[in-house]
Motif scaffolding. Structure first.
Motif, mmCIF file in Angstrom:
data_model
loop_
_atom_site.group_PDB
_atom_site.id
_atom_site.type_symbol
_atom_site.label_atom_id
_atom_site.label_comp_id
_atom_site.label_asym_id
_atom_site.label_seq_id
_atom_site.Cartn_x
_atom_site.Cartn_y
_atom_site.Cartn_z
ATOM 1 N N VAL A 12 0.859 -1.174 0.000
ATOM 2 C CA VAL A 12 0.000 0.000 0.000
ATOM 3 C C VAL A 12 0.899 1.229 0.000
ATOM 4 O O VAL A 12 1.824 1.342 0.820
ATOM 5 C CB VAL A 12 -0.927 0.031 1.235
ATOM 6 C CG1 VAL A 12 -1.753 1.318 1.251
ATOM 7 C CG2 VAL A 12 -1.830 -1.186 1.249
ATOM 8 N N HIS A 13 0.645 2.138 -0.942
ATOM 9 C CA HIS A 13 1.434 3.367 -1.088
ATOM 10 C C HIS A 13 0.530 4.540 -0.755
ATOM 11 O O HIS A 13 -0.554 4.687 -1.319
ATOM 12 C CB HIS A 13 1.955 3.460 -2.524
ATOM 13 C CG HIS A 13 2.782 4.678 -2.802
ATOM 14 N ND1 HIS A 13 2.250 5.850 -3.263
ATOM 15 C CD2 HIS A 13 4.117 4.888 -2.692
ATOM 16 C CE1 HIS A 13 3.223 6.733 -3.440
ATOM 17 N NE2 HIS A 13 4.358 6.178 -3.090
ATOM 18 N N GLU A 14 0.985 5.400 0.186
ATOM 19 C CA GLU A 14 0.192 6.551 0.615
ATOM 20 C C GLU A 14 0.992 7.834 0.414
ATOM 21 O O GLU A 14 2.143 7.924 0.839
ATOM 22 C CB GLU A 14 -0.165 6.431 2.103
ATOM 23 C CG GLU A 14 -0.929 5.170 2.465
ATOM 24 C CD GLU A 14 -1.049 4.970 3.961
ATOM 25 O OE1 GLU A 14 -1.919 4.188 4.361
ATOM 26 O OE2 GLU A 14 -0.271 5.585 4.723
ATOM 27 N N ILE A 15 0.383 8.806 -0.241
ATOM 28 C CA ILE A 15 0.943 10.154 -0.306
ATOM 29 C C ILE A 15 0.003 11.060 0.473
ATOM 30 O O ILE A 15 -1.195 11.128 0.187
ATOM 31 C CB ILE A 15 1.096 10.641 -1.752
ATOM 32 C CG1 ILE A 15 2.132 9.787 -2.494
ATOM 33 C CG2 ILE A 15 1.524 12.112 -1.771
ATOM 34 C CD1 ILE A 15 2.396 10.239 -3.914
ATOM 35 N N LEU A 16 0.558 11.746 1.462
ATOM 36 C CA LEU A 16 -0.250 12.518 2.399
ATOM 37 C C LEU A 16 0.085 13.995 2.271
ATOM 38 O O LEU A 16 1.248 14.386 2.295
ATOM 39 C CB LEU A 16 0.017 12.050 3.829
ATOM 40 C CG LEU A 16 -0.193 10.538 3.994
ATOM 41 C CD1 LEU A 16 1.090 9.857 4.417
ATOM 42 C CD2 LEU A 16 -1.323 10.244 4.926
ATOM 43 N N THR A 17 -0.949 14.801 2.121
ATOM 44 C CA THR A 17 -0.786 16.249 2.124
ATOM 45 C C THR A 17 -1.052 16.736 3.538
ATOM 46 O O THR A 17 -2.167 16.607 4.050
ATOM 47 C CB THR A 17 -1.769 16.914 1.144
ATOM 48 O OG1 THR A 17 -1.555 16.392 -0.165
ATOM 49 C CG2 THR A 17 -1.562 18.422 1.123
ATOM 50 N N THR A 18 -0.014 17.258 4.172
ATOM 51 C CA THR A 18 -0.130 17.694 5.561
ATOM 52 C C THR A 18 -0.367 19.200 5.623
ATOM 53 O O THR A 18 -0.229 19.919 4.638
ATOM 54 C CB THR A 18 1.141 17.347 6.356
ATOM 55 O OG1 THR A 18 2.226 18.170 5.904
ATOM 56 C CG2 THR A 18 1.500 15.886 6.201
ATOM 57 N N GLN A 19 -0.692 19.668 6.807
ATOM 58 C CA GLN A 19 -0.674 21.104 7.042
ATOM 59 C C GLN A 19 0.755 21.608 6.859
ATOM 60 O O GLN A 19 1.711 20.871 7.109
ATOM 61 C CB GLN A 19 -1.168 21.416 8.455
ATOM 62 C CG GLN A 19 -2.597 20.984 8.745
ATOM 63 C CD GLN A 19 -3.615 21.778 7.952
ATOM 64 O OE1 GLN A 19 -3.362 22.908 7.565
ATOM 65 N NE2 GLN A 19 -4.773 21.184 7.709
ATOM 66 N N PRO A 20 0.961 22.856 6.408
ATOM 67 C CA PRO A 20 2.319 23.369 6.203
ATOM 68 C C PRO A 20 3.189 23.207 7.450
ATOM 69 O O PRO A 20 2.751 23.491 8.575
ATOM 70 C CB PRO A 20 2.085 24.845 5.870
ATOM 71 C CG PRO A 20 0.720 24.878 5.254
ATOM 72 C CD PRO A 20 -0.071 23.845 5.997
#
Length: 217
Positions: free
Chosen positions: A116-124
């Motif tokens: 499983v590959h996850e790309i996460l957009t976080t808060q700055p």
């Protein structure tokens, strides 16, 4: 790497014949080469994960690609990609403090056959907080429930992205097992979900299937 439809096998052949030996000679260690699973991610794409020791080591590998004895052969590789690929994107990944090395993964018999590959957009500026939370709270839960930790990373030169890769211990059967479990009673997971919502804006995940050059099979 975005692969031209019908050219995946040719890409793998070029990777094994030209790129992998050059990168190995430059000191990089291949962790895995995957293809995206068409029912879960955009395809056809290939994702390669390389291990280096630190930023100085990365700089030496990058320099070998563009300035040095092997630079013409690296350029030949990039030129040859025009027949099998329409482009790609690279990232410098900084692992979680306790993340496993390639040697650890091999020692523990981890298979990267299905991941499983996850790309996460976080808060700055919250990517390292997110990575630390994954390691302390989500990783123990995931391992208890059939995942093996390949790694969780923040992305250098971006202040809003993290990446996680998880191997499924029992392949396709493990996938079904993991997503049909009742997680409502798991205290670590509940805590992590509360924290995660505050640290991230979104995530995209999907499945990867290992290609022949992958050492962890």
């Amino acid at each position: 790497m975005q692969i031209v439809a019908g050219k995946l096998d040719e890409f793998v052949g070029l990777f094994e014949e030209r790129y992998q030996p050059l990168m190995s000679k430059a000191g990089a260690r291949l962790v895995a080469l995957w293809e995206t699973v068409a029912l879960s991610l955009p395809w056809p794409q290939a994702i390669a994960l390389w291990e280096v020791d630190d930023l100085r080591h990365y700089a030496a590998v990058a320099r070998a690609n563009y300035d040095g004895e092997q630079a013409p052969r690296f350029r030949e590789w990039r030129n040859a990609l025009g027949a099998v690929s329409t482009g790609g994107a690279g990232r410098i990944l900084v692992p979680a403090a306790g993340g496993p090395t390639l040697a650890d993964l091999k020692k523990n018999g981890v298979s990267a056959q299905l991941c499983v590959h996850e790309i996460l957009t976080t808060q700055p500026d919250k990517q390292r907080d997110y990575v630390d939370g994954i390691e302390k709270l989500w990783m123990p839960y995931a391992v208890r429930n059939g995942r093996r930790w390949i790694g969780t990373y923040s992305t250098s030169w971006k202040n809003f992205e993290a990446v996680s890769i998880w191997a499924l211990e029992n392949g396709w059967e493990g996938l079904a097992h993991h997503y049909t479990r009742d997680v409502s009673r798991d205290a670590e997971l509940k805590t992590w979900m509360q924290i995660a919502i505050a640290l991230r804006e979104r995530y995209d995940d999907g499945l990867l299937h290992a290609l022949p050059p992958t050492p962890l099979r």
